[in-house]
Design an enzyme around this catalytic site. Sequence first.
Site, mmCIF file in Angstrom:
data_model
loop_
_atom_site.group_PDB
_atom_site.id
_atom_site.type_symbol
_atom_site.label_atom_id
_atom_site.label_comp_id
_atom_site.label_asym_id
_atom_site.label_seq_id
_atom_site.Cartn_x
_atom_site.Cartn_y
_atom_site.Cartn_z
ATOM 1 N N MET C 1 58.698 11.584 -10.473
ATOM 2 C CA MET C 1 57.418 11.795 -9.578
ATOM 3 C C MET C 1 57.964 13.141 -8.413
ATOM 4 O O MET C 1 57.059 13.488 -7.953
ATOM 5 C CB MET C 1 57.199 10.712 -8.734
ATOM 6 C CG MET C 1 55.928 9.929 -9.061
ATOM 7 S SD MET C 1 56.070 8.215 -9.165
ATOM 8 C CE MET C 1 57.132 7.978 -10.625
ATOM 9 N N PRO C 2 59.082 13.485 -8.587
ATOM 10 C CA PRO C 2 59.153 14.936 -7.507
ATOM 11 C C PRO C 2 58.301 15.802 -8.195
ATOM 12 O O PRO C 2 58.142 16.306 -9.343
ATOM 13 C CB PRO C 2 60.957 14.955 -7.878
ATOM 14 C CG PRO C 2 61.569 13.880 -8.338
ATOM 15 C CD PRO C 2 60.384 13.204 -9.206
ATOM 16 N N TYR C 3 57.977 16.557 -6.990
ATOM 17 C CA TYR C 3 57.167 17.910 -7.124
ATOM 18 C C TYR C 3 57.759 18.915 -6.384
ATOM 19 O O TYR C 3 58.217 18.421 -5.056
ATOM 20 C CB TYR C 3 55.728 17.445 -6.560
ATOM 21 C CG TYR C 3 55.045 18.915 -6.441
ATOM 22 C CD1 TYR C 3 54.246 19.377 -7.620
ATOM 23 C CD2 TYR C 3 55.115 19.597 -5.375
ATOM 24 C CE1 TYR C 3 53.536 20.742 -7.431
ATOM 25 C CE2 TYR C 3 54.430 20.665 -4.945
ATOM 26 C CZ TYR C 3 53.505 21.330 -6.164
ATOM 27 O OH TYR C 3 52.779 22.391 -6.000
#
Lengths: 72, 72, 72, 72, 72, 72
Positions: C1-3
């Site tokens: 989920m990292p952005y």
Amino acid sequence: MPYVKIEVTREGVTRAQKQQLIAGITNLITDVLDKDPSLTQVVIQEIELDDWGFAGEQVSVLREKGITAQKK
Amino acid sequence: MPYVKIEVTREGVTRAQKQQLIAGITNLITDVLDKDPSLTQVVIQEIELDDWGFAGEQVSVLREKGITAQKK
Amino acid sequence: MPYVKIEVTREGVTRAQKQQLIAGITNLITDVLDKDPSLTQVVIQEIELDDWGFAGEQVSVLREKGITAQKK
Amino acid sequence: MPYVKIEVTREGVTRAQKQQLIAGITNLITDVLDKDPSLTQVVIQEIELDDWGFAGEQVSVLREKGITAQKK
Amino acid sequence: MPYVKIEVTREGVTRAQKQQLIAGITNLITDVLDKDPSLTQVVIQEIELDDWGFAGEQVSVLREKGITAQKK
Amino acid sequence: MPYVKIEVTREGVTRAQKQQLIAGITNLITDVLDKDPSLTQVVIQEIELDDWGFAGEQVSVLREKGITAQKK
């Protein structure tokens, strides 16, 4: 691949309201742009009232004066 | 002058891991773009699981269902 | 989920360099945080030199003065 | 309509300082761009010292070494 | 270490106005927070009128209706 | 006071689709959070396919391989 960031003042937004925002925005993007919903990320960031300025004033000051952001 | 923002769910990222991310990204930008590392800023922002939506669901709900983001 | 968002001055970053940044950051996050790489999003935003200020000056002005951001 | 985001390390910024930043930026934008101040939004985000990297190091580490960001 | 992002509609902001914004914000942060100006980064991002929504309408539509953001 | 940023790949999003996104998000926030719609700002930012990385690859490369983000 869409990424959406929502910034809102921290004034008691509930877990259920956050879920409604996440589901609603994901559905909207799927409907309007035909994007696979599993590629849409939504991040909600709550901002303290001292940290948001509107018209040159902290929102915490506006609230003390009785000025709200509610729909009339 | 590069500025990098990393948003990641708040799930026990340690101080050492943050240092590895900061050093790794700064080195990468120095290597790839030949930038002076003293001009690179990296900001890490941890997001609560209720505040991150993926595929229309809160990550907190996905985790309750046993769905993780770990590498398989 | 990292952005991850990378902001960098628009000074001839090539497609290959962008690919190196994207692959490098995705690998770093996979290694350090054990995240599934297919959940990591990286966005690069190039900023015009008139639009980036450093030490109170536009970078376009700094470049005219011969001041660069290159590694020495 | 301008929106301004200020990211700063969390090192004791007071409510009064935040108000000065909000008023000062709103006035600046009104003066320079002739914008109605009631349309300008300013958001301040304080970042923990472990979460900000500068020159490849956490700011918390730089502070432990006695390196500050103060004007000399 | 402060980082400031200014988002404003793309409506003819000149290079000189950008320089005034960059200098003004850097000075303000130096004065209010006592930060070394050489550590302050300011990024200006101009947004097309079709891409900014206010009160549920594109700003391009508001401008066609004669609604401006100018100070009265 | 909510501020919403939508980042999406630049792949032919039309003016009408942008208007649908702006109206839809403003209505959603009004409904869920009871916010005055005239206080909600929505900004759309289109990102070039070379500048968005997904699973360690540029989206431009994924598209060349025939991988799309469309709903199945």
